[in-house]
Design a protein around this motif. Structure first.
Motif, PDB file in Angstrom:
ATOM      1  N   VAL A   5      -9.389   5.715  -2.109  1.00 37.52           N
ATOM      2  CA  VAL A   5     -10.710   5.273  -1.675  1.00 37.52           C
ATOM      3  C   VAL A   5     -11.413   6.323  -0.808  1.00 37.52           C
ATOM      4  O   VAL A   5     -12.646   6.407  -0.801  1.00 37.52           O
ATOM      5  CB  VAL A   5     -10.631   3.921  -0.925  1.00 37.52           C
ATOM      6  N   GLY A   6     -10.643   7.144  -0.087  1.00 34.08           N
ATOM      7  CA  GLY A   6     -11.252   8.188   0.730  1.00 34.08           C
ATOM      8  C   GLY A   6     -11.884   9.281  -0.112  1.00 34.08           C
ATOM      9  O   GLY A   6     -13.026   9.689   0.124  1.00 34.08           O
ATOM     10  N   ALA A   7     -11.141   9.765  -1.115  1.00 26.57           N
ATOM     11  CA  ALA A   7     -11.681  10.788  -2.009  1.00 26.57           C
ATOM     12  C   ALA A   7     -12.835  10.228  -2.831  1.00 26.57           C
ATOM     13  O   ALA A   7     -13.816  10.936  -3.111  1.00 26.57           O
ATOM     14  CB  ALA A   7     -10.577  11.308  -2.926  1.00 26.57           C
ATOM     15  N   MET A  25      -5.267   1.801   5.581  1.00 23.97           N
ATOM     16  CA  MET A  25      -3.864   2.104   5.313  1.00 23.97           C
ATOM     17  C   MET A  25      -3.725   3.127   4.199  1.00 23.97           C
ATOM     18  O   MET A  25      -2.824   3.977   4.223  1.00 23.97           O
ATOM     19  CB  MET A  25      -3.129   0.818   4.931  1.00 23.97           C
ATOM     20  N   MET A  26      -4.624   3.085   3.215  1.00 26.25           N
ATOM     21  CA  MET A  26      -4.532   3.989   2.071  1.00 26.25           C
ATOM     22  C   MET A  26      -4.860   5.427   2.428  1.00 26.25           C
ATOM     23  O   MET A  26      -4.265   6.361   1.893  1.00 26.25           O
ATOM     24  CB  MET A  26      -5.458   3.504   0.948  1.00 26.25           C
ATOM     25  N   VAL A  27      -5.836   5.632   3.320  1.00 28.87           N
ATOM     26  CA  VAL A  27      -6.287   6.999   3.607  1.00 28.87           C
ATOM     27  C   VAL A  27      -6.162   7.396   5.069  1.00 28.87           C
ATOM     28  O   VAL A  27      -6.405   8.552   5.423  1.00 28.87           O
ATOM     29  CB  VAL A  27      -7.750   7.208   3.143  1.00 28.87           C
ATOM     30  N   GLY A  28      -5.821   6.453   5.946  1.00 35.24           N
ATOM     31  CA  GLY A  28      -5.617   6.789   7.351  1.00 35.24           C
ATOM     32  C   GLY A  28      -6.870   6.871   8.178  1.00 35.24           C
ATOM     33  O   GLY A  28      -6.852   7.416   9.287  1.00 35.24           O
ATOM     34  N   ARG A  29      -7.995   6.339   7.669  1.00 36.69           N
ATOM     35  CA  ARG A  29      -9.245   6.334   8.437  1.00 36.69           C
ATOM     36  C   ARG A  29     -10.162   5.249   7.884  1.00 36.69           C
ATOM     37  O   ARG A  29      -9.876   4.643   6.860  1.00 36.69           O
ATOM     38  CB  ARG A  29      -9.952   7.692   8.345  1.00 36.69           C
ATOM     39  N   VAL A  38       0.848  -1.191   0.000  1.00 36.60           N
ATOM     40  CA  VAL A  38       0.000   0.000   0.000  1.00 36.60           C
ATOM     41  C   VAL A  38       0.882   1.239   0.000  1.00 36.60           C
ATOM     42  O   VAL A  38       1.820   1.345   0.795  1.00 36.60           O
ATOM     43  CB  VAL A  38      -0.927   0.022   1.230  1.00 36.60           C
ATOM     44  N   MET A  39       0.576   2.165  -0.917  1.00 39.58           N
ATOM     45  CA  MET A  39       1.293   3.436  -0.974  1.00 39.58           C
ATOM     46  C   MET A  39       0.341   4.583  -0.661  1.00 39.58           C
ATOM     47  O   MET A  39      -0.826   4.562  -1.046  1.00 39.58           O
ATOM     48  CB  MET A  39       1.919   3.647  -2.360  1.00 39.58           C
ATOM     49  N   ARG A  40       0.862   5.579   0.056  1.00 38.91           N
ATOM     50  CA  ARG A  40       0.096   6.791   0.335  1.00 38.91           C
ATOM     51  C   ARG A  40       1.016   7.985   0.227  1.00 38.91           C
ATOM     52  O   ARG A  40       2.066   8.024   0.864  1.00 38.91           O
ATOM     53  CB  ARG A  40      -0.544   6.719   1.730  1.00 38.91           C
ATOM     54  N   ARG A  41       0.643   8.937  -0.635  1.00 41.30           N
ATOM     55  CA  ARG A  41       1.429  10.158  -0.848  1.00 41.30           C
ATOM     56  C   ARG A  41       2.874   9.841  -1.222  1.00 41.30           C
ATOM     57  O   ARG A  41       3.820  10.458  -0.726  1.00 41.30           O
ATOM     58  CB  ARG A  41       1.371  11.058   0.381  1.00 41.30           C
ATOM     59  N   GLY A  42       3.029   8.834  -2.110  1.00 37.14           N
ATOM     60  CA  GLY A  42       4.351   8.508  -2.636  1.00 37.14           C
ATOM     61  C   GLY A  42       5.227   7.661  -1.745  1.00 37.14           C
ATOM     62  O   GLY A  42       6.367   7.371  -2.101  1.00 37.14           O
ATOM     63  N   LYS A  43       4.703   7.252  -0.580  1.00 34.56           N
ATOM     64  CA  LYS A  43       5.507   6.453   0.343  1.00 34.56           C
ATOM     65  C   LYS A  43       4.825   5.115   0.603  1.00 34.56           C
ATOM     66  O   LYS A  43       3.592   5.022   0.603  1.00 34.56           O
ATOM     67  CB  LYS A  43       5.705   7.194   1.668  1.00 34.56           C
ATOM     68  N   VAL A  44       5.641   4.093   0.844  1.00 35.08           N
ATOM     69  CA  VAL A  44       5.110   2.772   1.170  1.00 35.08           C
ATOM     70  C   VAL A  44       4.641   2.772   2.624  1.00 35.08           C
ATOM     71  O   VAL A  44       5.395   3.091   3.540  1.00 35.08           O
ATOM     72  CB  VAL A  44       6.170   1.674   0.948  1.00 35.08           C
ATOM     73  N   VAL A  45       3.368   2.402   2.817  1.00 35.33           N
ATOM     74  CA  VAL A  45       2.788   2.342   4.161  1.00 35.33           C
ATOM     75  C   VAL A  45       3.017   0.961   4.767  1.00 35.33           C
ATOM     76  O   VAL A  45       3.236   0.828   5.969  1.00 35.33           O
ATOM     77  CB  VAL A  45       1.279   2.662   4.110  1.00 35.33           C
ATOM     78  N   GLY A  46       2.959  -0.077   3.925  1.00 40.73           N
ATOM     79  CA  GLY A  46       3.161  -1.427   4.440  1.00 40.73           C
ATOM     80  C   GLY A  46       2.938  -2.469   3.374  1.00 40.73           C
ATOM     81  O   GLY A  46       2.377  -2.186   2.316  1.00 40.73           O
ATOM     82  N   THR A  47       3.404  -3.681   3.625  1.00 42.01           N
ATOM     83  CA  THR A  47       3.218  -4.822   2.730  1.00 42.01           C
ATOM     84  C   THR A  47       2.615  -5.967   3.532  1.00 42.01           C
ATOM     85  O   THR A  47       3.107  -6.301   4.616  1.00 42.01           O
ATOM     86  CB  THR A  47       4.546  -5.265   2.101  1.00 42.01           C
ATOM     87  N   LEU A  48       1.533  -6.550   2.994  1.00 42.83           N
ATOM     88  CA  LEU A  48       0.801  -7.602   3.683  1.00 42.83           C
ATOM     89  C   LEU A  48       0.542  -8.760   2.742  1.00 42.83           C
ATOM     90  O   LEU A  48       0.531  -8.598   1.511  1.00 42.83           O
ATOM     91  CB  LEU A  48      -0.548  -7.075   4.200  1.00 42.83           C
ATOM     92  N   LYS A  49       0.298  -9.933   3.300  1.00 44.76           N
ATOM     93  CA  LYS A  49      -0.192 -11.048   2.503  1.00 44.76           C
ATOM     94  C   LYS A  49      -1.681 -10.836   2.240  1.00 44.76           C
ATOM     95  O   LYS A  49      -2.438 -10.502   3.149  1.00 44.76           O
ATOM     96  CB  LYS A  49       0.028 -12.363   3.243  1.00 44.76           C
ATOM     97  N   ALA A  50      -2.090 -11.042   0.986  1.00 46.42           N
ATOM     98  CA  ALA A  50      -3.490 -10.813   0.630  1.00 46.42           C
ATOM     99  C   ALA A  50      -4.423 -11.710   1.437  1.00 46.42           C
ATOM    100  O   ALA A  50      -5.548 -11.313   1.772  1.00 46.42           O
ATOM    101  CB  ALA A  50      -3.695 -11.044  -0.866  1.00 46.42           C
ATOM    102  N   SER A  51      -3.958 -12.901   1.756  1.00 44.66           N
ATOM    103  CA  SER A  51      -4.794 -13.856   2.493  1.00 44.66           C
ATOM    104  C   SER A  51      -4.947 -13.497   3.961  1.00 44.66           C
ATOM    105  O   SER A  51      -5.779 -14.084   4.661  1.00 44.66           O
ATOM    106  CB  SER A  51      -4.207 -15.266   2.376  1.00 44.66           C
ATOM    107  N   GLU A  52      -4.172 -12.522   4.424  1.00 41.92           N
ATOM    108  CA  GLU A  52      -4.183 -12.188   5.847  1.00 41.92           C
ATOM    109  C   GLU A  52      -4.680 -10.768   6.122  1.00 41.92           C
ATOM    110  O   GLU A  52      -4.465 -10.221   7.198  1.00 41.92           O
ATOM    111  CB  GLU A  52      -2.778 -12.361   6.437  1.00 41.92           C
TER     112      GLU A  52
END
Length: 367
Positions: free
Chosen positions: A291-293, A92-96, A69-83
């Motif tokens: 997704v927030g916008a 994670m994308m928009v902070g809310r 997941v990226m937000r404002r040009g920075k990587v927020v985190g990496t997760l397994k899709a199944s988890e």
């Protein structure tokens, strides 16, 4: 869809071990999307690496093993899709927290605001793009247009708002013929336009936020003072709209081009909607937004519907069209090949119409 497959074959032919796909489903029907996903999974099983860039979270869970997941040009985190879940990724994308299903309240449909009768228009190359389109959009109704990109949707919107000439047919707003009238005249009839390309057609990038907010009114009172603008009044009203539509900007005097995509879209909505228009022509209003916008813009369209506005929604996001619309017209090769009610149709049937494999008889179309 065929062009998409050709591009993949070309990449494999040249020995690519890593394939980067950027929003690959935006020009595909639902059936073609399923076929693309099968190809991607087969490539993965053969040892290829695929980077799949998308803003559609359902697609993430359909094809991905890991999600970054990226937000404002920075990587927020990496997760397994199944988890993980859609809700967690959106947070994670928009902070809310984000609402994925918006409440569409029942609204009593009023009289027709927009009437399009046997409309024809050419594209930029002088070829037929809109072929005999007829439709009506009523007060308190969102009429969605679904279709693969390049089937006349853009030209239809531009003809309605006066940015492109019709070669035949009529357009009526509240019973007044506005065919081939100027954009200013059509806007004066209470028509708002949220354009497809927000940077090219929605704002003047080098002008300030405040100046962009008065683009439809700069020549009128109270902004005009002789040959000059009353800048204090421009800034005063801009501050009010910035607060009302929650536009994040350092100042009303900040150049509009420095705003994020979501805030540029809020600026356009503020300019177009604050006077409560009769008709809103919204072309791809959430394309490229997080997704927030996206949630914010969809809420605004539903609020305008509840107020009694007529909304023509053109989008390549089929989920968006089906979620927001009261009726959906499907375009293929410049024609309306079907008009349906979202709650009474299968997505596969819409996909067949988008691909030109099915056409409804006129008496079958939802009125």
């Amino acid at each position: 869809g065929e062009q998409q497959r050709v591009e993949i074959i070309k990449a494999l032919y040249h020995g690519a071990d890593i394939l980067i796909l950027d929003e690959p489903t935006s020009v595909l029907t639902p059936q073609e999307t399923k076929e693309l996903f099968k190809i991607i999974k087969r490539m993965r099983d053969e040892g290829k690496g695929i980077i799949f860039i998308t803003h559609k979270l359902d697609e993430v869970f359909e094809v991905a093993d890991r999600v970054t997941v990226m937000r404002r040009g920075k990587v927020v985190g990496t997760l397994k899709a199944s988890e993980t879940t859609k809700e967690e990724l959106a947070r994670m994308m928009v902070g809310r927290e984000v609402l994925f299903r918006l409440e569409k309240e029942p609204v009593e449909r009023g009289k027709p605001v927009l009437e399009v009768e046997n409309l024809h228009a050419l594209n930029d190359r002088g070829l037929p793009a809109v072929r005999g389109v007829s439709l009506k959009v009523h007060e308190g109704e969102i009429f969605g247009i679904a279709g693969v990109a390049g089937n006349g949707q853009r030209e239809l919107a531009e003809v309605i708002v006066g940015l492109r000439k019709a070669t035949a047919g009529r357009i009526l707003i509240d019973g007044v013929d506005v065919t081939n009238k100027s954009p200013r005249f059509i806007a004066s009839r209470g028509v708002a336009h949220i354009p497809e390309e927000r940077l090219r057609h929605g704002i003047v990038p080098n002008l300030s936020v405040a100046e962009n907010l008065i683009l439809k009114d700069y020549y009128k009172e109270p902004y005009r003072r002789g040959l000059l603008l009353d800048h204090s009044k421009v800034v005063e009203d801009a501050e009010r709209l910035i607060n009302k539509f929650d536009i994040v900007t350092p100042s009303p005097l900040t150049p509009a081009k420095l705003l994020s995509g979501g805030n540029i879209q809020r600026l356009i909505c503020a300019r177009e909607l604050h006077k409560e228009p009769r008709l809103i022509v919204a072309a791809h209003p959430t394309y490229g937004l997080d997704v927030g916008a996206t949630e914010y813009i969809r809420k605004i369209l539903l609020e305008q519907r509840k107020r009694g506005a007529a909304v023509l929604l053109i989008s390549e996001d089929l989920e968006e069209v089906l979620q927001l619309s009261d009726r959906v017209g499907v375009m293929f090769n410049g024609e309306i090949v079907g008009i349906v009610r979202p709650e009474k149709v299968a997505i596969e049937e819409i996909g067949l119409m988008m691909a030109g494999a099915k056409r409804m008889a006129r008496e079958e179309m939802a009125s």
